[in-house]
Design a protein around this motif. Structure first.
Motif, PDB file in Angstrom:
ATOM      1  N   GLY A 281      39.156  33.873  16.036  1.00 38.30           N
ATOM      2  CA  GLY A 281      38.228  34.020  16.219  1.00 38.30           C
ATOM      3  C   GLY A 281      37.300  34.400  17.200  1.00 38.30           C
ATOM      4  N   LEU A 282      36.100  35.248  16.601  1.00 37.85           N
ATOM      5  CA  LEU A 282      35.784  35.611  17.745  1.00 37.85           C
ATOM      6  C   LEU A 282      34.769  34.322  19.256  1.00 37.85           C
ATOM      7  CD1 LEU A 282      34.141  38.550  16.792  1.00 37.85           C
ATOM      8  CD2 LEU A 282      36.273  38.240  17.558  1.00 37.85           C
ATOM      9  N   GLU A 283      34.043  34.853  19.650  1.00 42.57           N
ATOM     10  CA  GLU A 283      33.470  33.732  20.851  1.00 42.57           C
ATOM     11  C   GLU A 283      32.255  33.600  20.127  1.00 42.57           C
ATOM     12  OE1 GLU A 283      34.852  36.150  21.723  1.00 42.57           O
ATOM     13  OE2 GLU A 283      35.645  36.323  23.655  1.00 42.57           O
ATOM     14  N   GLU A 284      31.167  34.463  19.238  1.00 44.41           N
ATOM     15  CA  GLU A 284      30.351  33.704  18.547  1.00 44.41           C
ATOM     16  C   GLU A 284      30.434  33.997  17.276  1.00 44.41           C
ATOM     17  OE1 GLU A 284      26.945  33.720  19.941  1.00 44.41           O
ATOM     18  OE2 GLU A 284      27.188  33.953  21.922  1.00 44.41           O
ATOM     19  N   ASP A 285      29.723  33.173  16.390  1.00 46.82           N
ATOM     20  CA  ASP A 285      29.971  33.655  14.902  1.00 46.82           C
ATOM     21  C   ASP A 285      29.199  34.575  15.028  1.00 46.82           C
ATOM     22  OD1 ASP A 285      31.011  31.238  14.713  1.00 46.82           O
ATOM     23  OD2 ASP A 285      28.889  29.529  14.385  1.00 46.82           O
ATOM     24  N   ILE A 286      29.844  35.436  13.028  1.00 45.14           N
ATOM     25  CA  ILE A 286      29.369  36.110  13.017  1.00 45.14           C
ATOM     26  C   ILE A 286      27.964  36.529  11.967  1.00 45.14           C
ATOM     27  CG2 ILE A 286      29.784  38.025  10.561  1.00 45.14           C
ATOM     28  CD1 ILE A 286      31.999  38.078  13.212  1.00 45.14           C
ATOM     29  N   THR A 287      26.424  37.080  12.400  1.00 45.32           N
ATOM     30  CA  THR A 287      25.913  37.153  11.596  1.00 45.32           C
ATOM     31  C   THR A 287      25.024  38.539  10.308  1.00 45.32           C
ATOM     32  OG1 THR A 287      24.955  38.618  13.727  1.00 45.32           O
ATOM     33  CG2 THR A 287      24.962  35.992  13.435  1.00 45.32           C
ATOM     34  N   PRO A 288      24.491  38.206   9.887  1.00 45.19           N
ATOM     35  CA  PRO A 288      24.370  39.271   9.009  1.00 45.19           C
ATOM     36  C   PRO A 288      23.742  40.521   9.735  1.00 45.19           C
ATOM     37  CG  PRO A 288      23.364  37.676   8.590  1.00 45.19           C
ATOM     38  CD  PRO A 288      23.717  37.063   9.891  1.00 45.19           C
ATOM     39  N   GLY A 289      23.268  40.787  10.996  1.00 41.56           N
ATOM     40  CA  GLY A 289      23.271  41.608  11.749  1.00 41.56           C
ATOM     41  C   GLY A 289      23.970  42.521  11.602  1.00 41.56           C
TER      42      GLY A 289
ATOM     43  N   GLY B 164      32.707  29.047  26.212  1.00 37.78           N
ATOM     44  CA  GLY B 164      33.083  28.826  25.230  1.00 37.78           C
ATOM     45  C   GLY B 164      34.640  27.850  25.138  1.00 37.78           C
ATOM     46  N   CYS B 165      35.183  28.388  24.243  1.00 40.20           N
ATOM     47  CA  CYS B 165      36.398  26.718  24.133  1.00 40.20           C
ATOM     48  C   CYS B 165      37.940  26.833  24.874  1.00 40.20           C
ATOM     49  CB  CYS B 165      36.581  26.313  22.784  1.00 40.20           C
ATOM     50  SG  CYS B 165      38.122  25.521  22.392  1.00 40.20           S
ATOM     51  N   PRO B 166      38.063  26.443  25.580  1.00 39.01           N
ATOM     52  CA  PRO B 166      39.383  26.691  26.698  1.00 39.01           C
ATOM     53  C   PRO B 166      40.689  27.597  25.679  1.00 39.01           C
ATOM     54  CG  PRO B 166      39.163  24.362  26.650  1.00 39.01           C
ATOM     55  CD  PRO B 166      37.850  24.142  26.099  1.00 39.01           C
ATOM     56  N   VAL B 167      40.549  26.550  24.307  1.00 37.41           N
ATOM     57  CA  VAL B 167      41.611  26.931  23.513  1.00 37.41           C
ATOM     58  C   VAL B 167      41.642  28.256  22.713  1.00 37.41           C
ATOM     59  CG1 VAL B 167      42.898  25.724  21.662  1.00 37.41           C
ATOM     60  CG2 VAL B 167      42.385  24.278  23.492  1.00 37.41           C
ATOM     61  N   CYS B 168      40.685  28.469  22.104  1.00 35.70           N
ATOM     62  CA  CYS B 168      39.939  28.820  20.371  1.00 35.70           C
ATOM     63  C   CYS B 168      38.966  29.911  21.030  1.00 35.70           C
ATOM     64  CB  CYS B 168      39.190  28.575  19.199  1.00 35.70           C
ATOM     65  SG  CYS B 168      37.611  27.993  19.509  1.00 35.70           S
ATOM     66  N   ARG B 169      37.940  30.181  21.969  1.00 34.27           N
ATOM     67  CA  ARG B 169      37.189  30.780  22.963  1.00 34.27           C
ATOM     68  C   ARG B 169      36.109  30.661  22.515  1.00 34.27           C
ATOM     69  NH1 ARG B 169      41.995  34.269  23.107  1.00 34.27           N
ATOM     70  NH2 ARG B 169      43.092  34.282  25.756  1.00 34.27           N
ATOM     71  N   ARG B 170      35.751  30.038  21.568  1.00 35.87           N
ATOM     72  CA  ARG B 170      34.351  30.147  20.652  1.00 35.87           C
ATOM     73  C   ARG B 170      33.358  28.817  21.649  1.00 35.87           C
ATOM     74  NH1 ARG B 170      30.548  26.999  17.103  1.00 35.87           N
ATOM     75  NH2 ARG B 170      30.073  27.378  15.653  1.00 35.87           N
ATOM     76  N   ARG B 171      31.946  30.201  21.811  1.00 40.19           N
ATOM     77  CA  ARG B 171      30.815  29.270  22.671  1.00 40.19           C
ATOM     78  C   ARG B 171      31.276  28.066  22.047  1.00 40.19           C
ATOM     79  NH1 ARG B 171      28.330  32.476  25.697  1.00 40.19           N
ATOM     80  NH2 ARG B 171      29.464  34.224  24.671  1.00 40.19           N
ATOM     81  N   VAL B 172      30.435  27.217  22.396  1.00 44.42           N
ATOM     82  CA  VAL B 172      30.156  25.599  22.246  1.00 44.42           C
ATOM     83  C   VAL B 172      28.945  25.062  23.038  1.00 44.42           C
ATOM     84  CG1 VAL B 172      32.486  24.831  22.096  1.00 44.42           C
ATOM     85  CG2 VAL B 172      31.227  24.644  23.876  1.00 44.42           C
ATOM     86  N   ALA B 173      27.977  24.548  22.862  1.00 46.15           N
ATOM     87  CA  ALA B 173      26.477  23.450  23.641  1.00 46.15           C
ATOM     88  C   ALA B 173      27.320  22.422  23.728  1.00 46.15           C
ATOM     89  CB  ALA B 173      26.399  23.234  22.053  1.00 46.15           C
ATOM     90  N   GLU B 174      26.679  22.239  25.205  1.00 48.47           N
ATOM     91  CA  GLU B 174      26.626  21.584  26.403  1.00 48.47           C
ATOM     92  C   GLU B 174      26.533  20.218  25.387  1.00 48.47           C
ATOM     93  OE1 GLU B 174      25.136  20.196  30.446  1.00 48.47           O
ATOM     94  OE2 GLU B 174      24.133  21.829  29.514  1.00 48.47           O
ATOM     95  N   ARG B 175      26.356  19.796  24.654  1.00 46.55           N
ATOM     96  CA  ARG B 175      26.115  18.512  23.790  1.00 46.55           C
ATOM     97  C   ARG B 175      27.770  18.265  22.992  1.00 46.55           C
ATOM     98  NH1 ARG B 175      23.383  22.068  21.061  1.00 46.55           N
ATOM     99  NH2 ARG B 175      22.847  22.180  19.067  1.00 46.55           N
ATOM    100  N   ASP B 176      27.855  19.487  22.454  1.00 45.04           N
ATOM    101  CA  ASP B 176      29.735  19.557  21.798  1.00 45.04           C
ATOM    102  C   ASP B 176      30.709  18.663  22.562  1.00 45.04           C
ATOM    103  OD1 ASP B 176      28.291  21.029  19.513  1.00 45.04           O
ATOM    104  OD2 ASP B 176      29.153  22.468  20.334  1.00 45.04           O
ATOM    105  N   THR B 177      31.378  17.821  22.389  1.00 37.92           N
ATOM    106  CA  THR B 177      31.894  16.510  22.362  1.00 37.92           C
ATOM    107  C   THR B 177      33.833  17.425  22.365  1.00 37.92           C
ATOM    108  OG1 THR B 177      32.231  15.497  20.609  1.00 37.92           O
ATOM    109  CG2 THR B 177      30.935  14.703  22.518  1.00 37.92           C
ATOM    110  N   THR B 178      33.670  17.954  20.207  1.00 34.49           N
ATOM    111  CA  THR B 178      34.797  19.139  20.343  1.00 34.49           C
ATOM    112  C   THR B 178      34.854  20.352  19.691  1.00 34.49           C
ATOM    113  OG1 THR B 178      34.588  17.841  18.399  1.00 34.49           O
ATOM    114  CG2 THR B 178      35.896  16.555  19.252  1.00 34.49           C
ATOM    115  N   CYS B 179      35.445  21.382  19.995  1.00 30.93           N
ATOM    116  CA  CYS B 179      35.085  22.416  19.440  1.00 30.93           C
ATOM    117  C   CYS B 179      35.682  22.587  17.697  1.00 30.93           C
ATOM    118  CB  CYS B 179      36.438  23.735  19.975  1.00 30.93           C
ATOM    119  SG  CYS B 179      36.293  25.220  19.429  1.00 30.93           S
ATOM    120  N   PRO B 180      34.071  23.079  17.089  1.00 34.09           N
ATOM    121  CA  PRO B 180      33.912  23.294  15.919  1.00 34.09           C
ATOM    122  C   PRO B 180      34.809  24.191  15.308  1.00 34.09           C
ATOM    123  CG  PRO B 180      31.706  23.430  16.748  1.00 34.09           C
ATOM    124  CD  PRO B 180      32.304  23.515  17.783  1.00 34.09           C
ATOM    125  N   ARG B 181      35.729  24.853  16.294  1.00 36.39           N
ATOM    126  CA  ARG B 181      36.524  25.433  15.258  1.00 36.39           C
ATOM    127  C   ARG B 181      37.966  24.870  15.435  1.00 36.39           C
ATOM    128  NH1 ARG B 181      36.736  31.218  17.780  1.00 36.39           N
ATOM    129  NH2 ARG B 181      35.074  31.547  15.893  1.00 36.39           N
TER     130      ARG B 181
END
Length: 681
Positions: A205-213, A17-34
């Motif tokens: 914001g949560l670590e994971e994005d909200i899903t319809p489930g 996760g991002c050290p600032v907002c805790r959003r889970r990120v991918a290894e390829r991400d260079t910046t946090c999407p959130r």
């Protein structure tokens, strides 16, 4: 060369996760999407020094502190109820920096005030309108045959609520049906258990994005409403989690509906709540601008004058189509009558009507059981008085009592109120006929009329339902035996009534004495003939009061008697026997001392204690003559005029026995009004 973010952020950590907002990120991400935190930077030459590490840690701490401050400010801005301790509590969760929670709390309050402004909300998502603006067209279309049900999804700081808008019992659109509610942990179990920490996480914001489930229960509840249109209410201060949930719901519901309604309008509409304003408040504001679908009326009791049966009707206050214009509530005024047998407080019941009746009256249903009360006020009122009422319409379903002052609003339930309405109102009706000899000295005649007037005044003042007692006064003058132009039989009997006591008293003030024409008798028999033809009320108790000095004329003159016969050959005994048999009145006589002694035999009143219709049914026994006359006329009680009181006569007639009746808790319809009949009680 070493990667700069390896100073304190490895690829493995970045996958968490991002050290600032805790959003889970991918290894390829260079910046946090959130939050935009830079996860990786270009390679740098040289050693990772302590200075580089300190600079990175400082930058990370500042980013975390700024992120948490903005999130905490959104929490404070979205708080609907004042909580003075919340800024300090929420500040304790803010990471980074060396400021105390108290210092952070002061900055939070300033940031929250900015975040709570409508301008800030509009800037976040400028295309969204306020709920009241969206609700107006929706409710108008519902009123004109549009959607029968509208599902409403509210995203609140602590919960998700699904409800439905339907048409209310008053025919007005926008009734909020029973809602289903889920606290956020019910949908997102990963949230913290501490309420303050949970709100901060929702705002950050949560670590994971909200899903319809995660939203399956909400989507199922929306489907169960069977609504053809959906209104999604975003919070005034949008949080990352609520924003994601709103987007996910809109996407899923849009796909489930297809292309929307046939007229091209979207089946899912969105609105943004006003800061610190509930959806219920916005709904009420939109409903206030709608015209009434049906009229509103005041429930009154219409009492049948003969049977005393109670029939509930309504007096129209606000007809269908009434609407608030220019912010000024319409007002209505009506005057009703307070029942004589009313409880301590009179119920003012306002109902929604569906049928407009004659005379401006609206009966909602054929039977009161189907009426829909809007509100109930309780007012202390004086029995038998007229009551002026004023009302204001603050919108559909909102009636305000203006006059009189001091009306208490309390809705006990319509079935309970109906159960307290009697099927018949008032005391048992009584018809009182008074026969008064009008020939004689002014003193004697005024004494006779005075006793009758006192009797009527007593009933008016003390009877709990004076209107139930109806009076007729028959004053009789002498026959013109001397041929001096004195009126003949056609003019012998003066008549007042049948009428209520007050009217009779006013008319009697015009009566005066006449000159006697015969010493031994007076045409009491003519008065009995008129009494026999009176319209006695069916079901009413009857009373016959004779206030006189001389006995009646015989139908024929006997050789040994100087008493002249009745000019019209009336037989007083036949008339009296017929009255006693057909009408069965209670008979009381008040006469002078000579007649009293002849009738009583002992100088003492007799015959008291009989009820209505008992006694006096046939010919009086005993010898003929004056004594027999007074025993027949005063079969139930005989009094001396010089000592008789109105109270004694009333008691002998039984005018106050069983007169209370069951209290009527509703106002009476004015006698001049034309009522649209409702159901009988």
């Amino acid at each position: 060369m070493r990667d700069d973010d390896a100073v304190s952020w490895s690829a493995a950590e970045a996958a968490v996760g991002c050290p600032v907002c805790r959003r889970r990120v991918a290894e390829r991400d260079t910046t946090c999407p959130r939050c935009g935190w830079q996860l990786r930077s270009p390679q740098v030459l040289g050693e990772i020094t302590a200075q580089l590490r300190q600079a990175f840690d400082t930058r990370l701490a500042q980013a975390r502190c700024g992120h948490d401050l903005r999130s905490a400010a959104r929490v404070l801005a979205a708080t609907e109820q004042p909580d003075p301790d919340l800024p300090v509590r929420i500040a304790a969760f803010i990471r980074g920096g060396d400021r105390t929670a108290t210092e952070l709390a002061a900055e939070l309050v300033e940031l929250a005030e900015l975040a709570a402004t409508p301008e800030a909300a509009a800037a976040d998502r400028p295309g969204l309108r306020e709920p009241e603006t969206v609700l107006g067209p929706l409710l108008r279309r519902m009123a004109s045959g549009g959607p029968a049900r509208i599902a409403v999804i509210e995203l609140r700081p602590d919960a998700v609520v699904v409800s439905a808008l339907t048409t209310g019992f008053d025919g007005q659109p926008g009734r909020l049906a029973a809602a289903r509610e889920w606290a956020w942990p019910d949908l997102l179990p990963a949230l913290p258990t501490d309420p303050d920490a949970r709100r901060l996480r929702l705002a950050a914001g949560l670590e994971e994005d909200i899903t319809p489930g995660s939203l399956v229960p909400v989507l199922a509840a929306v489907a169960e409403t069977l609504a053809t249109e959906i209104l999604l209410i975003r919070p005034a201060v949008d949080w990352p989690v609520t924003s994601q949930v709103a987007d996910a719901l809109a996407d899923e519901l849009g796909r489930a509906d297809g292309s929307g309604r046939a007229d091209g309008a979207p089946a899912v509409q969105q609105a943004r709540a006003r800061p610190r304003e509930s959806f219920a408040t916005a709904l009420e504001a939109a409903r206030r601008k709608l015209p009434l679908a049906v009229g509103y009326g005041l429930v009154v009791a219409d009492v049948d004058r003969v049977t005393r049966g109670v029939r509930l009707t309504t007096r129209t206050l606000f007809p269908p189509g009434t609407v608030i214009t220019d912010g000024q509530p319409p007002t209505a005024e009506v005057t009703v009558s307070v029942p004589a047998t009313a409880p301590p407080e009179l119920a003012l019941v306002i109902v929604a009507g569906g049928v407009t009746g004659a005379g401006g009256l609206a009966g909602a249903e054929p039977h009161p059981d189907g009426w829909a009360p809007i509100t109930v006020g309780w007012v202390a009122a004086t029995p038998r008085a007229d009551l002026r009422l004023r009302f204001a319409l603050d919108g559909p379903g909102r009636i305000r009592f203006l006059e009189p002052a001091g009306i208490r609003v309390h809705n006990p339930g319509w079935p309970e109120l109906l159960a307290g309405v009697p099927q018949r109102y008032g005391a048992d009706p009584v018809d009182v006929v008074c026969l008064v000899e009008m020939a004689g000295t002014a003193q004697d005649v005024l004494r006779r009329l005075g006793l009758v007037d006192e009797l009527i005044a007593l009933v008016v003042a003390e009877h709990p339902d004076a209107d139930a007692v109806r009076f007729v006064v028959l004053g009789y003058d002498d026959h013109d035996y001397l041929g001096q132009g004195w009126p003949d039989q056609g003019q012998v009997v003066r008549t007042v009534g049948p009428a209520a006591g007050l009217q009779v008293r006013v008319a009697l003030r015009e009566w005066g004495p006449s000159v006697p024409q015969h010493d031994l008798a007076a045409p009491l028999e003519d008065a009995l003939a008129v009494a026999a033809r009176l319209p006695w009320r069916p079901g009413a108790a009857r009373a016959l009061v004779t206030v006189a000095a001389r006995p009646p004329h015989p139908p024929r003159q006997r050789p040994d008697d100087l008493t002249l016969p009745c000019l019209d050959r009336h037989d007083w005994r036949t008339l009296m026997d017929s009255l006693a048999t057909v009408q069965r009145p209670r008979r009381v006589a008040v006469c002078g001392q000579e007649a009293f002694l002849a009738g009583s035999g002992s100088g003492v009143g007799f015959g008291a204690g009989f009820g209505f219709g008992a006694g006096g049914g046939g010919r009086a026994g005993g010898p003929s003559g004056a004594g027999a006359v007074w025993r027949v006329l005063g079969a139930d009680a005989l009094f001396l005029l010089e000592t008789a009181s109105a109270q004694e006569v009333a008691d002998a007639l039984g005018l106050f026995a069983g007169s209370a009746g069951q209290p009527l808790p509703l106002p009476l319809a004015p006698a001049s009004g034309v009522a649209s009949p409702g159901g009988p009680r």
